[in-house]
Design a protein around this motif. Structure first.
Motif, PDB file in Angstrom:
ATOM      1  N   ALA A  35       2.198  -9.640   4.416  1.00  0.00           N
ATOM      2  CA  ALA A  35       2.352  -9.293   2.999  1.00  0.00           C
ATOM      3  C   ALA A  35       2.472  -7.780   2.880  1.00  0.00           C
ATOM      4  CB  ALA A  35       1.161  -9.797   2.194  1.00  0.00           C
ATOM      5  N   SER A  36       3.560  -7.324   2.305  1.00  0.00           N
ATOM      6  CA  SER A  36       3.813  -5.891   2.125  1.00  0.00           C
ATOM      7  C   SER A  36       3.670  -5.541   0.650  1.00  0.00           C
ATOM      8  CB  SER A  36       5.223  -5.557   2.614  1.00  0.00           C
ATOM      9  OG  SER A  36       5.626  -4.274   2.179  1.00  0.00           O
ATOM     10  N   VAL A  37       2.937  -4.456   0.368  1.00  0.00           N
ATOM     11  CA  VAL A  37       2.804  -3.996  -1.017  1.00  0.00           C
ATOM     12  C   VAL A  37       3.261  -2.549  -1.086  1.00  0.00           C
ATOM     13  CG1 VAL A  37       0.351  -3.407  -0.672  1.00  0.00           C
ATOM     14  CG2 VAL A  37       1.254  -3.705  -2.991  1.00  0.00           C
ATOM     15  N   VAL A  38       4.118  -2.264  -2.062  1.00  0.00           N
ATOM     16  CA  VAL A  38       4.697  -0.935  -2.226  1.00  0.00           C
ATOM     17  C   VAL A  38       4.419  -0.431  -3.636  1.00  0.00           C
ATOM     18  CG1 VAL A  38       6.519  -1.287  -0.525  1.00  0.00           C
ATOM     19  CG2 VAL A  38       6.913  -1.961  -2.885  1.00  0.00           C
ATOM     20  N   PRO A  39       4.419   0.902  -3.839  1.00  0.00           N
ATOM     21  CA  PRO A  39       4.196   1.432  -5.188  1.00  0.00           C
ATOM     22  C   PRO A  39       5.393   1.235  -6.106  1.00  0.00           C
ATOM     23  CG  PRO A  39       4.606   3.207  -3.632  1.00  0.00           C
ATOM     24  CD  PRO A  39       4.497   1.965  -2.821  1.00  0.00           C
ATOM     25  N   ALA A  40       6.585   1.162  -5.529  1.00  0.00           N
ATOM     26  CA  ALA A  40       7.833   0.948  -6.278  1.00  0.00           C
ATOM     27  C   ALA A  40       8.936   0.722  -5.261  1.00  0.00           C
ATOM     28  CB  ALA A  40       8.158   2.157  -7.166  1.00  0.00           C
ATOM     29  N   VAL A  61       5.711  -7.353  -2.399  1.00  0.00           N
ATOM     30  CA  VAL A  61       5.431  -7.260  -3.829  1.00  0.00           C
ATOM     31  C   VAL A  61       5.318  -5.791  -4.211  1.00  0.00           C
ATOM     32  CG1 VAL A  61       4.253  -9.494  -3.922  1.00  0.00           C
ATOM     33  CG2 VAL A  61       2.924  -7.422  -3.463  1.00  0.00           C
ATOM     34  N   VAL A  62       5.484  -5.531  -5.495  1.00  0.00           N
ATOM     35  CA  VAL A  62       5.386  -4.165  -6.005  1.00  0.00           C
ATOM     36  C   VAL A  62       4.093  -4.032  -6.802  1.00  0.00           C
ATOM     37  CG1 VAL A  62       6.426  -2.413  -7.484  1.00  0.00           C
ATOM     38  CG2 VAL A  62       7.888  -3.904  -6.108  1.00  0.00           C
ATOM     39  N   GLY A  63       3.194  -3.199  -6.307  1.00  0.00           N
ATOM     40  CA  GLY A  63       1.957  -2.919  -7.015  1.00  0.00           C
ATOM     41  C   GLY A  63       0.802  -3.806  -6.592  1.00  0.00           C
ATOM     42  N   ILE A  64      -0.395  -3.238  -6.668  1.00  0.00           N
ATOM     43  CA  ILE A  64      -1.608  -3.962  -6.266  1.00  0.00           C
ATOM     44  C   ILE A  64      -1.869  -5.204  -7.136  1.00  0.00           C
ATOM     45  CG2 ILE A  64      -4.112  -3.778  -6.028  1.00  0.00           C
ATOM     46  CD1 ILE A  64      -2.509  -2.430  -3.797  1.00  0.00           C
ATOM     47  N   PRO A  65      -1.658  -5.154  -8.459  1.00  0.00           N
ATOM     48  CA  PRO A  65      -1.862  -6.382  -9.245  1.00  0.00           C
ATOM     49  C   PRO A  65      -0.977  -7.533  -8.762  1.00  0.00           C
ATOM     50  CG  PRO A  65      -1.791  -4.481 -10.704  1.00  0.00           C
ATOM     51  CD  PRO A  65      -1.407  -3.984  -9.346  1.00  0.00           C
ATOM     52  N   ALA A  66       0.252  -7.223  -8.342  1.00  0.00           N
ATOM     53  CA  ALA A  66       1.142  -8.273  -7.837  1.00  0.00           C
ATOM     54  C   ALA A  66       0.630  -8.824  -6.510  1.00  0.00           C
ATOM     55  CB  ALA A  66       2.559  -7.725  -7.672  1.00  0.00           C
ATOM     56  N   LEU A  67       0.045  -7.965  -5.672  1.00  0.00           N
ATOM     57  CA  LEU A  67      -0.540  -8.448  -4.416  1.00  0.00           C
ATOM     58  C   LEU A  67      -1.728  -9.350  -4.700  1.00  0.00           C
ATOM     59  CD1 LEU A  67      -0.771  -8.397  -1.320  1.00  0.00           C
ATOM     60  CD2 LEU A  67      -2.208  -6.351  -1.554  1.00  0.00           C
ATOM     61  N   GLU A  68      -2.570  -8.947  -5.628  1.00  0.00           N
ATOM     62  CA  GLU A  68      -3.714  -9.788  -6.002  1.00  0.00           C
ATOM     63  C   GLU A  68      -3.243 -11.155  -6.485  1.00  0.00           C
ATOM     64  OE1 GLU A  68      -7.290  -7.062  -7.637  1.00  0.00           O
ATOM     65  OE2 GLU A  68      -5.445  -6.870  -8.788  1.00  0.00           O
ATOM     66  N   ALA A  69      -2.223 -11.168  -7.332  1.00  0.00           N
ATOM     67  CA  ALA A  69      -1.718 -12.436  -7.861  1.00  0.00           C
ATOM     68  C   ALA A  69      -1.126 -13.302  -6.750  1.00  0.00           C
ATOM     69  CB  ALA A  69      -0.667 -12.160  -8.939  1.00  0.00           C
ATOM     70  N   TRP A  70      -0.374 -12.690  -5.838  1.00  0.00           N
ATOM     71  CA  TRP A  70       0.239 -13.468  -4.745  1.00  0.00           C
ATOM     72  C   TRP A  70      -0.827 -14.066  -3.845  1.00  0.00           C
ATOM     73  CZ3 TRP A  70       0.196 -13.107   0.579  1.00  0.00           C
ATOM     74  CH2 TRP A  70       1.107 -13.951   1.245  1.00  0.00           C
ATOM     75  N   LEU A  71      -1.839 -13.285  -3.498  1.00  0.00           N
ATOM     76  CA  LEU A  71      -2.912 -13.804  -2.644  1.00  0.00           C
ATOM     77  C   LEU A  71      -3.654 -14.954  -3.333  1.00  0.00           C
ATOM     78  CD1 LEU A  71      -4.349 -10.423  -1.291  1.00  0.00           C
ATOM     79  CD2 LEU A  71      -3.217 -12.201   0.070  1.00  0.00           C
ATOM     80  N   VAL A  81      -1.677  -7.294   6.060  1.00  0.00           N
ATOM     81  CA  VAL A  81      -1.229  -6.713   4.799  1.00  0.00           C
ATOM     82  C   VAL A  81      -0.820  -5.273   5.083  1.00  0.00           C
ATOM     83  CG1 VAL A  81      -1.882  -5.986   2.477  1.00  0.00           C
ATOM     84  CG2 VAL A  81      -2.705  -8.181   3.372  1.00  0.00           C
ATOM     85  N   VAL A  82       0.446  -4.951   4.786  1.00  0.00           N
ATOM     86  CA  VAL A  82       0.956  -3.596   4.979  1.00  0.00           C
ATOM     87  C   VAL A  82       0.974  -2.890   3.628  1.00  0.00           C
ATOM     88  CG1 VAL A  82       2.862  -2.164   5.770  1.00  0.00           C
ATOM     89  CG2 VAL A  82       2.378  -4.330   6.934  1.00  0.00           C
ATOM     90  N   VAL A  83       0.258  -1.781   3.548  1.00  0.00           N
ATOM     91  CA  VAL A  83       0.207  -0.970   2.330  1.00  0.00           C
ATOM     92  C   VAL A  83       1.048   0.281   2.561  1.00  0.00           C
ATOM     93  CG1 VAL A  83      -1.268   0.268   0.706  1.00  0.00           C
ATOM     94  CG2 VAL A  83      -2.122  -1.815   1.831  1.00  0.00           C
ATOM     95  N   THR A  84       2.122   0.438   1.796  1.00  0.00           N
ATOM     96  CA  THR A  84       2.963   1.635   1.908  1.00  0.00           C
ATOM     97  C   THR A  84       2.422   2.700   0.967  1.00  0.00           C
ATOM     98  OG1 THR A  84       4.941   0.410   2.555  1.00  0.00           O
ATOM     99  CG2 THR A  84       5.273   2.579   1.566  1.00  0.00           C
ATOM    100  N   ALA A  85       1.906   3.777   1.538  1.00  0.00           N
ATOM    101  CA  ALA A  85       1.262   4.815   0.734  1.00  0.00           C
ATOM    102  C   ALA A  85       2.280   5.660  -0.037  1.00  0.00           C
ATOM    103  CB  ALA A  85       0.413   5.708   1.630  1.00  0.00           C
TER     104      ALA A  85
END
Length: 326
Positions: A35-40, A61-71, A81-85
Motif C-alpha cells: 500500500a503506497s500513500v502519497v501527499p498528492a 492512495v492520496v493522503g493519510i485519511p484515504a489510507l485509513e479508509a482503505w485499510l 506500507v510505503v509512505v512518500t514524504a
C-alpha cells in the motif's frame, strides 16, 4: 538518517530506484500487497515497478485519511506500507502525517517504508526529523537531491531487514561501487542545510511573481517553485486559442525547460538527459538559483510560456526543440 547503531544498519545503492528494487525483491512475498500513500499526485515509478517485478500487488492512495479508509474497508493486510514524504513532483507530506502513516503500517503488522529521497529538503526547509528517528522500519535517501553527493541512494533500517536487502542488492549488482561510497560519505559529512534554506527563501520571493504568471497554480516545491504539466498546458492552450493540442503535457514541460535553457542557461531536469519522474515544470533554486538571479528566472519563464503557447499546435517544431532535427 536517525538510526541507532546495533538496531539499525544501512548501505549505499547505485540509485534510490535500485535500493527500492532490492528492497521489494528481498522482502515482498509473491502475491503480497504493498500500500503506497502519497501527499498528492503519485509515487516514484520505481515503487510500482519494483512491486511488479517482485510479483506483488500495488495499491496507491492520496493522503493519510484515504489510507485509513482503505485499510479499514478493503479487508487486505498489506505486507508493506510505503509512505512518500516528498513526491517526485515535490508535494510535501508533513511530519505528523508521516508519523500517522508509520503508525497505520505498524497497526496492520506491515513493514513501514518511508520513501525519503528528498530527506535533505525535509530536514532543511521543513525542519523535520530524519526517517528512522520517526520510527520507520526502512527508509531510502538520495545523495544527489540537495546533497553534494553522487547519483546514489542510501537504504537504511532495521538490521535484520537490511541484511536481506543487502544480499539481494549484491546478487544483482545494485550496490554502489567504492568510489561512490567514498564520495557519498564525504557528501553526508559535509552536508549543510544553511544554503538550502537560503535557496528556499529565494524561491518564496520568486514565487510571488510566478504565481501571478501561473494564475495561482504554482506551488512550493521544497527550495523551489513548480507547476503541474497539465496546468502549464491549460495555460498555454488558453493563450493559443486552440482546444486541439498536438503535444502532450510532458512535452510541454520539456519544451519550456529547453526554452529556459536557451534563454538563460538554466539547467533543469528535462535538459540534463532524462525526462524526470513527474510531469511538472520545476525550478529548483539550490544551488544556483540565487547566482542566476530572480529576474532571468521569472522573465525566462514568462517567455517560455509564451513560446509553448505557439508550440502546442506544432508537433514537429516541438520535436526539433526537444530532441533536435536529426
Amino acid at each position: 538518517m536517525g538510526g541507532t547503531p546495533g538496531r539499525h544498519d544501512g548501505f549505499l545503492c547505485c540509485r534510490v530506484s535500485s535500493a527500492i528494487l532490492a528492497t521489494m525483491l528481498a522482502l515482498l512475498p509473491r502475491g503480497a500487497t504493498v500500500a503506497s500513500v502519497v501527499p498528492a499526485d503519485r509515487s516514484h515509478p520505481s515503487i510500482r515497478q519494483s512491486v511488479g517485478v517482485a510479483g506483488g500487488v500495488f495499491v496507491e492512495v492520496v493522503g493519510i485519511p484515504a489510507l485509513e479508509a482503505w485499510l479499514r474497508e478493503s479487508g487486505v493486510r498489506p505486507a508493506m506500507v510505503v509512505v512518500t514524504a516528498i513526491s517526485p513532483s515535490k508535494h510535501h507530506m508533513d511530519e505528523a502525517d508521516i508519523l500517522r502513516g508509520i503508525a497505520l503500517a505498524r497497526a496492520a503488522d506491515a513493514i513501514a517504508f518511508v520513501d525519503d529521497a528528498h530527506m535533505a529538503a525535509r530536514l532543511s526547509v521543513y525542519d523535520e526529523r530524519a526517517s528512522l528517528a520517526l520510527g520507520a522500519d526502512l527508509a531510502v535517501w538520495s545523495l544527489d537531491k540537495h546533497v553534494g553527493g553522487p547519483r546514489s541512494g542510501i537504504v537504511a533500517g532495521r538490521t535484520e531487514l537490511i541484511r536481506e536487502i543487502r544480499a539481494k542488492a549484491f546478487m544483482f549488482g545494485l550496490e554502489a561501487q567504492p568510489g561512490s561510497i567514498v564520495a557519498g560519505l564525504n557528501a553526508v559529512q559535509a552536508f549543510d542545510p544553511a544554503p538550502i534554506r537560503s535557496a528556499a527563501a529565494f524561491a518564496d520571493r520568486v514565487m510571488e511573481e510566478l504565481q501571478v504568471l501561473f494564475e495561482g497554480r504554482a506551488y512550493r516545491a521544497g527550495p523551489g517553485v513548480a507547476i503541474a504539466g497539465e496546468d502549464l498546458m491549460e495555460l498555454a492552450l488558453r493563450r493559443s486559442g486552440t482546444n486541439a493540442p498536438q503535444i502532450a503535457p510532458i512535452e510541454a514541460t520539456a519544451a519550456a525547460a529547453m526554452l529556459l535553457l536557451k534563454d538563460t542557461g538554466a539547467v533543469t531536469i528535462p535538459v540534463s538527459g532524462m525526462p524526470g519522474s513527474a510531469c511538472v515544470y520545476r525550478l529548483m533554486m539550490y544551488p544556483d538559483g540565487e547566482r542566476l538571479g530572480a529576474r532571468p528566472i521569472i522573465d525566462g519563464t514568462r517567455r517560455a510560456l509564451e513560446k509553448v503557447a505557439e508550440l502546442v499546435s506544432d508537433r514537429e517544431a516541438t520535436r526539433a526543440l526537444i530532441v533536435g532535427n536529426a
